[in-house]
Design a protein around this motif. Sequence first.
Motif, PDB file in Angstrom:
ATOM      1  N   LEU A 190       1.310  -5.123  -4.040  1.00 53.63           N
ATOM      2  CA  LEU A 190       1.487  -4.262  -5.245  1.00 53.63           C
ATOM      3  C   LEU A 190       1.128  -2.712  -5.161  1.00 53.63           C
ATOM      4  N   ALA A 191       0.665  -2.341  -3.863  1.00 56.00           N
ATOM      5  CA  ALA A 191       0.519  -1.142  -3.695  1.00 56.00           C
ATOM      6  C   ALA A 191       1.387  -0.124  -3.963  1.00 56.00           C
ATOM      7  N   ALA A 199      -5.600  -0.834  -2.077  1.00 63.52           N
ATOM      8  CA  ALA A 199      -4.985  -1.854  -1.376  1.00 63.52           C
ATOM      9  C   ALA A 199      -5.560  -1.983   0.151  1.00 63.52           C
ATOM     10  N   LYS A 200      -5.749  -0.691   0.576  1.00 59.47           N
ATOM     11  CA  LYS A 200      -6.485  -0.614   2.137  1.00 59.47           C
ATOM     12  C   LYS A 200      -7.852  -1.017   1.981  1.00 59.47           C
ATOM     13  N   LYS A 201      -8.538  -0.965   0.890  1.00 59.04           N
ATOM     14  CA  LYS A 201      -9.963  -1.443   0.644  1.00 59.04           C
ATOM     15  C   LYS A 201      -9.906  -3.089   0.707  1.00 59.04           C
ATOM     16  N   LEU A 202      -8.919  -3.634   0.107  1.00 55.83           N
ATOM     17  CA  LEU A 202      -8.770  -5.043   0.047  1.00 55.83           C
ATOM     18  C   LEU A 202      -8.448  -5.524   1.381  1.00 55.83           C
ATOM     19  N   LEU A 203      -7.493  -5.048   2.137  1.00 53.70           N
ATOM     20  CA  LEU A 203      -7.335  -5.482   3.457  1.00 53.70           C
ATOM     21  C   LEU A 203      -8.422  -5.322   4.401  1.00 53.70           C
ATOM     22  N   ASN A 231      -4.766 -11.846  12.299  1.00 51.13           N
ATOM     23  CA  ASN A 231      -5.579 -10.244  12.172  1.00 51.13           C
ATOM     24  C   ASN A 231      -4.572  -9.146  12.316  1.00 51.13           C
ATOM     25  N   LEU A 232      -3.904  -9.407  13.647  1.00 51.45           N
ATOM     26  CA  LEU A 232      -2.571  -8.167  13.847  1.00 51.45           C
ATOM     27  C   LEU A 232      -1.668  -8.203  12.658  1.00 51.45           C
ATOM     28  N   SER A 233      -1.359  -9.205  12.058  1.00 50.81           N
ATOM     29  CA  SER A 233      -0.653  -8.962  10.718  1.00 50.81           C
ATOM     30  C   SER A 233      -1.258  -8.168   9.407  1.00 50.81           C
ATOM     31  N   ILE A 234      -2.541  -8.600   9.419  1.00 47.41           N
ATOM     32  CA  ILE A 234      -3.270  -7.741   8.360  1.00 47.41           C
ATOM     33  C   ILE A 234      -3.335  -6.401   8.776  1.00 47.41           C
ATOM     34  N   SER A 235      -3.530  -5.908  10.147  1.00 48.47           N
ATOM     35  CA  SER A 235      -3.523  -4.651  10.367  1.00 48.47           C
ATOM     36  C   SER A 235      -2.228  -3.734  10.452  1.00 48.47           C
ATOM     37  N   ASP A 236      -1.055  -4.726  10.571  1.00 44.91           N
ATOM     38  CA  ASP A 236       0.250  -3.906  10.519  1.00 44.91           C
ATOM     39  C   ASP A 236       0.591  -3.806   8.938  1.00 44.91           C
ATOM     40  N   MET A 237       0.185  -4.738   8.168  1.00 46.03           N
ATOM     41  CA  MET A 237       0.465  -4.406   6.735  1.00 46.03           C
ATOM     42  C   MET A 237      -0.681  -3.145   6.272  1.00 46.03           C
ATOM     43  N   LYS A 238      -1.629  -3.042   6.729  1.00 43.06           N
ATOM     44  CA  LYS A 238      -2.398  -1.710   6.680  1.00 43.06           C
ATOM     45  C   LYS A 238      -1.691  -0.499   6.857  1.00 43.06           C
ATOM     46  N   GLU A 239      -1.100  -0.524   8.156  1.00 44.62           N
ATOM     47  CA  GLU A 239      -0.328   0.601   8.648  1.00 44.62           C
ATOM     48  C   GLU A 239       1.069   1.034   7.700  1.00 44.62           C
ATOM     49  N   SER A 240       1.532  -0.157   7.244  1.00 44.23           N
ATOM     50  CA  SER A 240       2.679  -0.041   6.511  1.00 44.23           C
ATOM     51  C   SER A 240       2.503   0.732   5.097  1.00 44.23           C
ATOM     52  N   LEU A 241       1.108   0.460   4.472  1.00 49.72           N
ATOM     53  CA  LEU A 241       0.792   1.210   3.263  1.00 49.72           C
ATOM     54  C   LEU A 241       1.067   2.605   3.313  1.00 49.72           C
ATOM     55  N   GLU A 243       3.688   4.043   4.366  1.00 50.98           N
ATOM     56  CA  GLU A 243       5.113   4.251   3.936  1.00 50.98           C
ATOM     57  C   GLU A 243       5.441   3.999   2.703  1.00 50.98           C
ATOM     58  N   GLY A 244       4.669   3.269   2.005  1.00 51.53           N
ATOM     59  CA  GLY A 244       5.095   2.585   0.453  1.00 51.53           C
ATOM     60  C   GLY A 244       6.207   2.375   0.277  1.00 51.53           C
ATOM     61  N   ASN A 245       6.928   1.430   1.321  1.00 47.04           N
ATOM     62  CA  ASN A 245       8.050   0.831   0.945  1.00 47.04           C
ATOM     63  C   ASN A 245       8.045  -0.527   0.339  1.00 47.04           C
ATOM     64  N   LYS A 246       8.557  -0.831  -0.524  1.00 46.16           N
ATOM     65  CA  LYS A 246       8.225  -2.162  -1.104  1.00 46.16           C
ATOM     66  C   LYS A 246       8.823  -3.379  -0.216  1.00 46.16           C
ATOM     67  N   LYS A 247       9.996  -3.239   0.362  1.00 47.72           N
ATOM     68  CA  LYS A 247      10.688  -4.123   1.173  1.00 47.72           C
ATOM     69  C   LYS A 247       9.745  -4.419   2.423  1.00 47.72           C
ATOM     70  N   VAL A 248       9.186  -3.511   2.871  1.00 46.99           N
ATOM     71  CA  VAL A 248       8.476  -3.454   4.219  1.00 46.99           C
ATOM     72  C   VAL A 248       7.164  -4.504   3.877  1.00 46.99           C
ATOM     73  N   LEU A 249       6.702  -4.005   2.822  1.00 50.33           N
ATOM     74  CA  LEU A 249       5.194  -4.402   2.272  1.00 50.33           C
ATOM     75  C   LEU A 249       5.355  -6.126   2.038  1.00 50.33           C
ATOM     76  N   GLU A 250       6.722  -6.397   1.378  1.00 46.26           N
ATOM     77  CA  GLU A 250       6.921  -7.554   0.977  1.00 46.26           C
ATOM     78  C   GLU A 250       7.122  -8.641   2.454  1.00 46.26           C
ATOM     79  N   LEU A 251       7.822  -7.892   3.469  1.00 47.22           N
ATOM     80  CA  LEU A 251       7.889  -8.611   4.848  1.00 47.22           C
ATOM     81  C   LEU A 251       6.532  -8.864   5.464  1.00 47.22           C
ATOM     82  N   LYS A 252       5.747  -7.818   5.474  1.00 47.34           N
ATOM     83  CA  LYS A 252       4.482  -7.866   6.054  1.00 47.34           C
ATOM     84  C   LYS A 252       3.437  -8.862   5.370  1.00 47.34           C
ATOM     85  N   ARG A 253       3.642  -8.975   4.098  1.00 51.32           N
ATOM     86  CA  ARG A 253       2.951  -9.866   3.158  1.00 51.32           C
ATOM     87  C   ARG A 253       3.176 -11.343   3.572  1.00 51.32           C
TER      88      ARG A 253
END
Length: 275
Positions: A190-191, A199-203, A231-241, A243-253
Motif C-alpha cells: 500500500l506504500a 513500508a520499509k520499516k515493516l519489511l 528472504n530474497l523476495s522480501i529484499s526485492d520488494m524493499k528495493e522496489s519501494l 520506484e513507487g510503481n503499483k504494479k511492480v509492488l503487487e508483483l513483488k507482494r
Amino acid sequence: MRKSLNLLIIIILSAILVSCKKTGDKKDIKIQKKDNAPKSLASISEEFDKIFDSIKEIKEIENLSPEEFEILKSKENEKEKEKPEGQATEKDKELTKTWKDIDEKVEKIHKSWNDYEVEAIKKSANPVKIKEFKQNLNLCTKAIENRNSNDILDKSRKSILSLSSFFDLYKDEINGDLLKIKYAAYQANLAEGNNEEEAKKLLDATGESITRLRQKLSEDKEKTKNLDKLNLSISDMKESLKEGNKKVLELKRDIIIDNIKLLHRGQFSLQSNLW
C-alpha cells in the motif's frame, strides 16, 4: 546342566535387552513429537488465504467490462451463448458466486475459532489478543456483508496479524512468523509517497521472523531453500519501494505470498498427519 543354565541366562538377558530397546524407542518417539498448532487454528489461517485470493479475483473481474469478461469466458468455454435482454451477465453471475464463496469461508473461520478458543485459553493466550482477534474478525465479517473489497482486505490483514500470536504459543510452529511476514507484505504493497519509509520499516522488521524460521528449519534442506527464496523476495520488494510503481509492488507482494505458501504447505501437511 551347566550348559542349560548358561543358555537360560543368555535367554533372560536377551529378553531384558529387547525390552529396554523397546522402552527406549518409545521415549524417542515422545521426544520427536513436535509442538505444533492444532488443525482448528491452521484452518483459520487457510481460510483467510482463500479470502485474500477471492478478493483478488473479484477485483480482476470488476476491472473488466461485461464485454471483456464475455470474451474471456467464451475463450474458456469455446462457445459464447446469446442471452435474452435483461438477463444477468456472466460477469454478474461470476461475482455473485465468488461473494457467496467468501461468505462460506468467513463462516468456516467463525466455527474454527469457536473450536480453537478453549485451547487458546488453556495455553494461557493473552486475553487482549483474544479480544483483538475477535473484534477484527467481526469487522471483517461486516465488511464482507457490505461487499466492500478494500475494507475486507484491511480487516483481514489485521486479523492475520492478531492470529499470529496464537501460533507463537507452540514452540515448533512456524506459521506465526509466516503470518507476520504476510501482513508486512500486504501492508507494504500500500506504500505511496510518504508511506514508503513506513513500508520499509515493516519489511525490515521481518528479519527477526526470518531468523527464528531459520533456526526452526535448519535441519530441513528443502524448507531452508524455500526460506532463502522468501528472504530474497522480501529484499526485492524493499528495493522496489523506491520506484513507487503499483504494479511492480503487487508483483513483488505476490511472489512473497507464493513463497510463504510453499512453507505453509509443508507445515499444514505435518499437522494433518498429527491430528
